[in-house]
Design an enzyme around this catalytic site. Structure first.
Site, short mmCIF file in Angstrom:
data_model
loop_
_atom_site.label_atom_id
_atom_site.label_comp_id
_atom_site.label_asym_id
_atom_site.label_seq_id
_atom_site.Cartn_x
_atom_site.Cartn_y
_atom_site.Cartn_z
N ASP A 134 0.87 -0.80 0.25
CA ASP A 134 -0.36 -0.52 -0.42
C ASP A 134 1.21 1.05 0.39
O ASP A 134 2.00 1.33 0.37
CB ASP A 134 -1.74 0.18 1.11
N ASP B 168 -9.54 2.62 6.89
CA ASP B 168 -7.84 3.21 7.37
C ASP B 168 -8.63 4.14 9.31
O ASP B 168 -9.38 5.13 9.27
CB ASP B 168 -7.29 3.65 6.54
N GLU C 77 -7.54 3.96 12.82
CA GLU C 77 -6.37 3.56 13.92
C GLU C 77 -5.98 5.22 14.80
O GLU C 77 -7.47 5.71 14.96
CB GLU C 77 -5.40 3.16 13.17
#
Length: 288
Positions: free
Chosen positions: A90, A179, A181
């Site tokens: 990625d 994503d 986090e």
């Protein structure tokens, strides 16, 4: 359809090609009092400075909070069991213009490209990274870096969808990935309770599904998820788990299987798809 897909709704990275003109709106981060500005067109130094200031790489906060473990010295992937696996990477704006032939020759076959963050950042290298990987033969898609304390999940899903995060089911486009986090600007869980975080993620996921007939994958770490979301979320999305070690370890609550494992961040983020290349193509083709 194998057991990796049965009994769960799924989606992952996807994308539509964005226009080269970057549109930046209020709502992204930096400090809460500051929003990014568009770098001067063609000014490479300004673009690079812009990326360094505003672009958070996938897993950057996981590495900061959880660290990394020693990987095999030769850089080879860890043992992934008897089932075939496909190698991928990625990238974000930090990688700039990517050498796609080099990665292809190294045996990588899929990639996720950062498209957006919050509702005010678009990766300025997205066109080269997203289109360039496709032209090289990669199965590619896009991901969105979540800022759950800045705007709603629905707003960020729509911003992502409008700026590179769509999905087409052509066998070459991975469904979009969320994503989630550690907060790069403050409290790890963005000041949200597990119930509120669950509602935010569900809003993003449901909005994305309504637009593209595909659920997004969720990229996270076990430690962050168990701390900030816990058991209040139903594992209906495919899991892209980050753990920089020779074994994948425990998965977040109630996920019995992972779809993708980000197992290393050196010299760049490296991932393994949990299945054969044919299954990866199916994942990029089937509607939910």
């Amino acid at each position: 359809m194998n057991s990796m897909w049965r009994g769960r709704r799924r989606g992952l990275l996807g994308a539509t090609v964005v226009a080269t003109t970057m549109v930046l709106t209020a709502g992204f981060g930096g400090p809460a009092s500051a929003d990014p500005t568009t770098p001067p067109a063609g000014d490479q130094a300004a673009i690079d400075a812009y990326v360094q200031k505003y672009d958070h790489e996938m897993g950057s906060q996981i590495r900061r909070h959880e660290g990394t473990a020693q990987m095999p010295r030769d850089g080879s992937p860890p043992s992934l069991g008897a089932e075939a696996a496909v190698e991928g990477i990625d990238v974000s704006g930090h990688q700039g213009n990517v050498d796609w032939p080099g990665h292809w020759n190294a045996g990588r076959r899929f990639v996720w490209v950062k498209a957006t963050e919050g509702t005010g950042y678009i990766n300025p290298y997205f066109p080269q990274q997203y289109t360039g990987s496709y032209d090289q033969g990669f199965i590619r898609g896009a991901y969105h870096f979540a800022l759950p304390d800045r705007s709603s999940g629905a707003a960020q899903a729509n911003y992502f969808s409008d700026n590179g995060g769509g999905w087409s089911g052509d066998g070459r486009t991975l469904p979009g990935a969320l994503d989630v986090e550690y907060n790069p600007y403050g409290a790890s869980c963005y000041g949200l309770s597990p119930a509120d975080m669950t509602a935010w993620i569900k809003s993003f996921s449901d909005t994305y599904k309504a637009r593209w007939s595909k659920f997004p994958a969720i990229y996270t770490s076990t430690n962050w998820w168990n701390q900030c979301v816990g058991s209040s979320f139903s594992t209906t999305n495919p899991l892209w788990v980050a753990r920089y070690a020779s074994s994948i370890g425990a998965l977040p609550f109630d996920w019995s299987v992972h779809t993708v494992w980000q197992y290393s961040s050196s010299p760049l983020d490296r991932n393994s798809f949990n299945g054969s290349y044919d299954r990866l193509v199916v994942f990029a083709t089937n509607h939910d």
